[in-house]
Design an enzyme around this catalytic site. Structure first.
Site, short mmCIF file in Angstrom:
data_model
loop_
_atom_site.label_atom_id
_atom_site.label_comp_id
_atom_site.label_asym_id
_atom_site.label_seq_id
_atom_site.Cartn_x
_atom_site.Cartn_y
_atom_site.Cartn_z
N LYS A 78 0.85 -1.20 0.00
CA LYS A 78 0.00 0.00 0.00
C LYS A 78 0.88 1.24 0.00
CE LYS A 78 -4.01 1.90 2.52
NZ LYS A 78 -4.96 1.66 3.62
N SER A 153 -9.93 1.46 2.30
CA SER A 153 -9.05 2.30 1.51
C SER A 153 -7.94 1.54 0.80
CB SER A 153 -8.41 3.37 2.41
OG SER A 153 -7.54 2.78 3.35
N SER A 177 -10.15 -0.80 6.45
CA SER A 177 -9.50 -0.69 5.13
C SER A 177 -8.75 -1.90 4.63
CB SER A 177 -8.56 0.51 5.12
OG SER A 177 -9.32 1.67 4.97
N1 GLN Z 1 -13.62 3.77 5.57
C1 GLN Z 1 -13.06 4.22 6.81
C2 GLN Z 1 -12.71 5.68 6.71
O1 GLN Z 1 -12.96 6.24 5.71
C3 GLN Z 1 -11.87 3.39 7.19
C4 GLN Z 1 -10.63 3.75 6.48
C5 GLN Z 1 -9.44 2.95 6.92
O2 GLN Z 1 -9.56 1.91 7.56
N2 GLN Z 1 -8.27 3.46 6.60
O3 GLN Z 1 -12.19 6.27 7.60
#
Ligand code: GLN
Length: 471
Positions: A78, A153, A177
């Site tokens: 990532k 994400s 994410s």
């Molecule tokens: N969808 C969640 C957010 O937008 C989690 C994102 C994540 O785990 N980085 O914060």
């Protein structure tokens, strides 16, 4: 079977038995990336020379007979995790040309094992999002259906593995994410216990929530990678002295909690059916199914969407046009800040910074941030109570399968709702895995298995038993 379809375990066997070399394996992935990633957009950068060099090194190790299960295995990282000498953008314009000066601890550990890093993967900018569409470099498409998102994400980390463009990947999970894109892409994604894996070298989003973890094709592969990256790190004071041990924990006799608050209005009926049928199968294999209550579930999203942006607003203050990345020219210092942040950050990141600074500001701190911290304690307590009665908790990973590209971008709240089953786990610091449980209209649906702190071994043992039954 094609080389790029192999699991870590299978590829390792092939390398060990000299059926192919790591260079051949790496080239096969690089070719697939060239062929397919124009459309999928899972990678933000691919360093071919670096990959081939690592593969050559790995082949030498293999020839010498001293190598491990990850030696020579190509993976994707990532683009929020630092790999020395490579760009690390966090999918933001503000870090467009930022080059990582050192390796994250997870990368140091993977390099010690002799993995091959193919490249850095797409994500929602600064990991803020659930669909991958908040990337400044375009959305990642779902290899199962390219009209749909890969999930976020860690969108590119999931799509690269699902699209056979990496054997496994690393993602990060602040509120879902790793698990959500794994669910959308039909993969196994493990979010470790808070502290089980070092966060050193991960671009911070919500420091009390963030964890790095693996995305892979099988539970066994996820276990291999988790074992390689976990453990105490003196560079991350929140990392714990944690040693992974194999468990022979069995479905037979396992007490599985099913939270009644998780099967209410809002869940797609097909998703509900698939999850309930997985629970039935666990029962048939001898598990005891116990209805449990997590009464604070209704406050989880509100709590998360106060705490995560609050921490993000503090963490992102460092991107000021002076110290890192983009620096816009202006006549005075304030304008440097304003122009750099104004041009460098995307809409969702700005929204979070504004929400976070608001809830942390004097006058609102008690009403929002402090209240959210109190609610966080209630959520933790809910799980503590539950784990007195059960060994593991089964839940959906997401209320819906992969959504259409563009379906929810105009309405951030509807996007946040996709996180309903994942954020509590981060708020409580617990480990959770998503494994493929079935498909609806060709789209994968993930089952989430949540365990008590540092019980990854139990989660992985049960997940591994179930994965065969859910195929
Ligand atoms: N969808 C969640 C957010 O937008 C989690 C994102 C994540 O785990 N980085 O914060």
């Amino acid at each position: 079977m094609k080389l790029i379809e192999l699991t870590i375990k299978e590829a390792h066997e092939g390398l060990k038995n000299k059926e192919f070399t790591s260079v051949e394996l790496t080239k096969a992935y690089l070719e697939e990336i060239k062929k397919s990633d124009k459309e999928i957009n899972s990678y933000l950068s691919v360093d071919e020379d670096f990959a081939i060099k690592q593969a050559q090194e790995a082949d030498k190790k293999i020839a010498s007979g001293e190598f491990g299960v990850l030696t020579g295995i190509p993976c994707a990282i990532k683009d929020a995790i630092l790999v020395e000498g490579q760009k690390c953008t966090s999918a933001s314009k503000i870090l467009e040309n930022y080059v990582a000066p050192y390796d994250a601890t997870v990368i140091t550990k993977l390099k010690e094992q002799g993995v091959v890093i193919l490249g850095k993967t797409n994500l929602d900018e600064f990991a803020m999002g659930g669909s991958g569409e908040n990337s400044a470099y375009g959305a990642t498409k779902n290899p199962h259906d390219t009209t749909r998102v890969a999930g976020g994400s860690s969108s590119g980390s999931a799509a690269s593995v699902a699209g056979n463009m990496a054997c496994f990947s690393l993602g990060s999970d602040t509120g879902g994410s790793i698990r959500l894109p794994s669910s959308f892409c039909g993969l196994v994604g493990l979010k470790p216990t808070y502290g089980a894996v070092s966060r050193y070298g991960l671009i911070a989003f919500g420091s009390s929530l963030d964890q790095i973890g693996p995305i892979a094709k099988t539970v066994e592969d996820a276990k291999i990678v988790f074992e390689a990256i976990c453990g105490k790190d003196k560079k991350d004071a929140t990392s714990a002295n944690f040693q992974f041990s194999i468990s022979n924990f069995q479905l037979k006799g396992c007490r599985i909690g099913v939270p009644k608050e998780y099967f209410v209005k809002g869940i797609d009926p097909e998703v509900e059916k698939i999850i309930k049928s997985a629970i039935e199968k666990a029962k048939d294999a001898g598990a005891e199914i116990v209805e449990i209550s997590l009464p604070s579930t209704e406050f989880a999203l509100a709590c998360y969407y106060i705490i995560a942006p609050a921490e993000a607003s503090a963490n992102l203050a460092r991107f000021d046009g002076i110290r890192y990345g983009l620096s816009e020219k202006a006549d005075n210092l304030l304008d440097v800040y304003l122009k750099t942040k104004g041009n460098g950050f995307g809409a969702e990141v700005k929204r979070r910074i504004m929400l976070g600074t608001y809830t942390l500001s004097s006058g609102y701190y008690d009403a929002y941030y402090k209240k959210a911290q109190e609610v966080r304690q209630l959520i933790k307590q809910d799980f503590e109570n539950a784990f007195e009665k059960v060994d593991l908790i089964f839940a959906p990973t997401s209320p819906v399968p992969a959504i259409k590209i563009g379906e929810r971008t105009e309405d951030p709240l509807s996007m946040y709702l996709m996180d309903i089953y994942t954020v509590s786990v981060n708020l409580a610091g617990l480990p959770g895995i998503s494994i493929p449980a079935g498909k609806t209209e060709g789209l994968p649906v993930g089952l989430q298995i949540i365990g008590n702190h540092f019980q990854e071994n139990k989660i992985l043992a049960i997940a591994s038993q179930l994965e065969k039954m859910l195929k």
